[in-house]
Motif scaffolding. Structure first.
Motif, PDB file in Angstrom:
ATOM      1  N   LEU A  93     -23.037 -41.944  15.055  1.00  0.00           N
ATOM      2  CA  LEU A  93     -24.365 -41.357  14.891  1.00  0.00           C
ATOM      3  C   LEU A  93     -24.277 -39.842  14.833  1.00  0.00           C
ATOM      4  N   ALA A  94     -23.353 -39.278  15.602  1.00  0.00           N
ATOM      5  CA  ALA A  94     -23.172 -37.820  15.623  1.00  0.00           C
ATOM      6  C   ALA A  94     -22.363 -37.337  14.424  1.00  0.00           C
ATOM      7  N   LEU A  95     -21.348 -38.109  14.021  1.00  0.00           N
ATOM      8  CA  LEU A  95     -20.487 -37.726  12.898  1.00  0.00           C
ATOM      9  C   LEU A  95     -20.101 -39.003  12.152  1.00  0.00           C
ATOM     10  N   PRO A  96     -20.801 -39.316  11.064  1.00  0.00           N
ATOM     11  CA  PRO A  96     -20.564 -40.584  10.363  1.00  0.00           C
ATOM     12  C   PRO A  96     -19.282 -40.628   9.533  1.00  0.00           C
ATOM     13  N   GLN A  97     -18.600 -39.498   9.376  1.00  0.00           N
ATOM     14  CA  GLN A  97     -17.338 -39.498   8.643  1.00  0.00           C
ATOM     15  C   GLN A  97     -16.259 -40.091   9.551  1.00  0.00           C
ATOM     16  N   VAL A  98     -15.628 -41.173   9.096  1.00  0.00           N
ATOM     17  CA  VAL A  98     -14.658 -41.915   9.900  1.00  0.00           C
ATOM     18  C   VAL A  98     -13.426 -42.219   9.062  1.00  0.00           C
ATOM     19  N   GLU A  99     -12.414 -42.752   9.733  1.00  0.00           N
ATOM     20  CA  GLU A  99     -11.250 -43.293   9.044  1.00  0.00           C
ATOM     21  C   GLU A  99     -11.169 -44.771   9.381  1.00  0.00           C
ATOM     22  N   VAL A 100     -10.764 -45.564   8.399  1.00  0.00           N
ATOM     23  CA  VAL A 100     -10.682 -47.008   8.553  1.00  0.00           C
ATOM     24  C   VAL A 100      -9.303 -47.467   8.109  1.00  0.00           C
ATOM     25  N   GLN A 101      -8.729 -48.389   8.866  1.00  0.00           N
ATOM     26  CA  GLN A 101      -7.507 -49.048   8.435  1.00  0.00           C
ATOM     27  C   GLN A 101      -7.786 -50.535   8.357  1.00  0.00           C
ATOM     28  N   VAL A 102      -7.534 -51.123   7.192  1.00  0.00           N
ATOM     29  CA  VAL A 102      -7.620 -52.563   6.978  1.00  0.00           C
ATOM     30  C   VAL A 102      -6.251 -52.993   6.473  1.00  0.00           C
ATOM     31  N   GLU A 103      -5.540 -53.738   7.303  1.00  0.00           N
ATOM     32  CA  GLU A 103      -4.146 -54.065   7.036  1.00  0.00           C
ATOM     33  C   GLU A 103      -3.407 -52.748   6.808  1.00  0.00           C
TER      34      GLU A 103
END
Length: 152
Positions: A93-103
């Motif tokens: 909510l504060a910082l919507p920029q994220v990193e995602v790892q899928v496999e």
């Protein structure tokens, strides 16, 4: 050593994982195998979500069960049915920029809470993947958010 090849602005290289035993083990297995092990956790697909702590500014990584909505990934901020949102949800909510790892795939994404129109179908999909979400909803008066992770 971080498995991330990219960086979201404001994110340092150090990642803090949960100290909770089973969560830490799952994270370690996922990261060390580059997603070959740990992607399926008790038969459910999981991704690793890395957020920036809203107060600390530190990167925090969390494994979450996911579903898909087109090219986007869908996760639930259930916190096991607790009355408070999980910390990762407050962080997005504060910082919507994220990193995602899928496999083995790692990418930058933008997290957003599903709209009232989007949520019912996504909720049902996620309950189909992890039936315990329905139990969690009965445990709390809190509206459990469904979060959409879209490639940045």
């Amino acid at each position: 050593m971080s498995p991330y090849t990219g960086s979201v602005s404001g994110m340092s290289d150090e990642i803090i994982d949960s100290p909770t035993g089973w969560v830490a083990k799952h994270l370690r297995t996922y990261v060390e195998s580059n997603g070959a092990k740990g992607h399926l956790y008790h038969g459910r697909p999981t991704l690793l979500l890395t957020t920036v702590g809203r107060r600390s500014g530190l990167k925090r990584r969390t494994p979450l069960i996911y579903g898909r909505d087109g090219d986007a990934y869908v996760v639930v901020a259930s916190n096991g049915g607790a009355d408070d949102h999980p910390l990762w949800y407050h962080n997005i909510l504060a910082l919507p920029q994220v990193e995602v790892q899928v496999e083995a795939q790692v990418f930058a994404a933008v997290a957003r809470t599903a709209t009232a129109a989007e949520k019912p179908a996504l909720w049902e999909q996620m309950v189909g993947i992890h039936g315990e979400y329905a139990d969690y909803r009965r445990k709390t008066a809190r509206d459990i958010p469904v979060v959409i992770l879209e490639h940045a």
